[in-house]
Design a protein around this motif. Structure first.
Motif: not given
Length: 366
Positions: A255-281
């Motif tokens: 489940d995604l808490p509402p606050e987490a959903e708001r952050i995803i909606d603000a990412m605006m990276t839908r041209d990428c496969e991943r929502i957060f297209p970064y290196n975890h390290r």
């Protein structure tokens, strides 16, 4: 009687292969084993030489590989044949064990006394009892299957006895649960630091990633693996979620808490496969740098997940409700949080949530 050959692998590391060859009465006998350190290979040769001097030593060396194998051989066989993905930590621990004298011992000779001595060596070398317990845990996996799988005579009963002795002697101990949680003031300082960093072209939106980790209770590897195609209203699929028994294919809807959903909606990276297209390290590296710059002691990125789970209980959520967010399969894993009282949501009205969701995050990849 024995030789040691040095071989450099593709990754630049060096492997030392110790080999014994002997002929007696027209019969040949040989044995070999590979080690990451030359002293370990030399110890193996010395032990083999001592074995050959004993009555029946030559005959023992002439046996099939399974009966003459060393613990290092068993570890190598496990690493080579396991179809399950071996975690980074487990791989490092097993590689380290191969460099100790116990690895040069033949499987059938290893007793609980030898394993206890190995644990004592680890403690004497400055390692914590929790680390020693981790070593024995990974080693137990080898003892459990070596004999039935490869006819390498490791005795699992001896391992079980050694584990019990080490626990009673205090040589091993359970890992301490980390209780560090960020304060609102600490998060304000971290967010301010990362907002300033985000103004630089091509920078990672760490302020958004930190806030998302806090509200979603996601690990850094999980955050950078989330995909747009796996996102649904109120929930998201986490692929290959960390689990002790399953390294791959452990896909869990959380489940995604509402606050987490708001952050995803603000990412605006839908041209990428991943929502957060970064290196975890890079996330961990950046977070550590931020805590040093802002003067925050003893806080790591994983503590944001702990805060997120704690928040669920302080808001009055039940164990099943909290597990639906955190992704814990075992409710027992969440027992450590049940002492928390229902005190409300201390992050309600946090100004930074509004600040970061009014803008879109960057799409720089690192």
């Amino acid at each position: 009687m024995g030789t040691i050959t040095e071989r450099r692998l593709k990754d630049g590391s060096i492997v030392y292969t110790a080999q014994v060859r002997i002929m007696r009465d027209g019969k040949k006998a040989s044995a070999s084993s590979s080690f990451d350190r030359r002293p370990a290979a030399e110890a193996w040769l010395k032990r083999k030489a001592a074995e050959l001097k004993k009555p029946g030593g030559f005959e023992q060396l002439s046996r099939i590989k399974g009966n003459g194998a060393t613990l290092a051989d068993a570890i190598n066989e496990y690493l080579k044949t396991s179809t399950r993905k071996i975690g980074k930590t487990k791989g490092q621990v097993l590689a380290a064990i191969k460099n100790h004298d116990i690895a040069a011992m033949s499987c059938e000779q290893i007793t609980s006394k030898d394993i206890v001595a190995f644990a004592q060596f680890l403690n004497a070398g400055g390692r914590q009892p929790q680390t020693a317990a981790n070593y024995l845990s990974h080693l137990s996996a080898i003892f459990a299957i070596a004999a039935p799988a490869w006819n390498m005579k490791l005795n699992s009963v001896e391992m079980d006895a050694a584990v019990a002795v080490c626990r009673r002697l205090g040589l091993t101990a359970k890992s301490k649960k980390r209780e560090r949680r960020p304060t609102i003031d600490e998060m304000d300082r971290i967010m301010a630091y990362f907002e300033e960093q985000a103004r630089r072209r091509g920078s990672m939106p760490m302020h958004m990633i930190c806030a998302f980790a806090l509200f979603s209770s996601r690990r850094q590897e999980e955050i950078t693996s989330l995909r747009w195609e796996d996102l649904e209203p109120g929930r998201v699929l986490v692929r290959d979620m960390k689990h002790p028994g399953e390294k791959d294919g452990n896909n869990i809807w959380v489940d995604l808490p509402p606050e987490a959903e708001r952050i995803i909606d603000a990412m605006m990276t839908r041209d990428c496969e991943r929502i957060f297209p970064y290196n975890h390290r890079s996330i961990s590296t950046n977070f550590t740098r931020a805590t040093k710059v802002t003067g925050i002691a003893d806080l790591n990125f994983h503590d944001l997940r702990h805060e997120g789970v704690s928040r669920q209980f302080e808001m009055g959520r039940t164990i099943p409700q909290a597990a639906s967010v955190s992704g814990h399969r075992s409710w027992q894993s969440l027992q450590r949080y049940t002492h928390l009282r229902t005190t409300g949501d201390k992050w309600a009205g946090w100004s930074w949530l509004d600040a970061i969701t009014r803008k879109s995050g960057g799409v720089a990849r690192q």
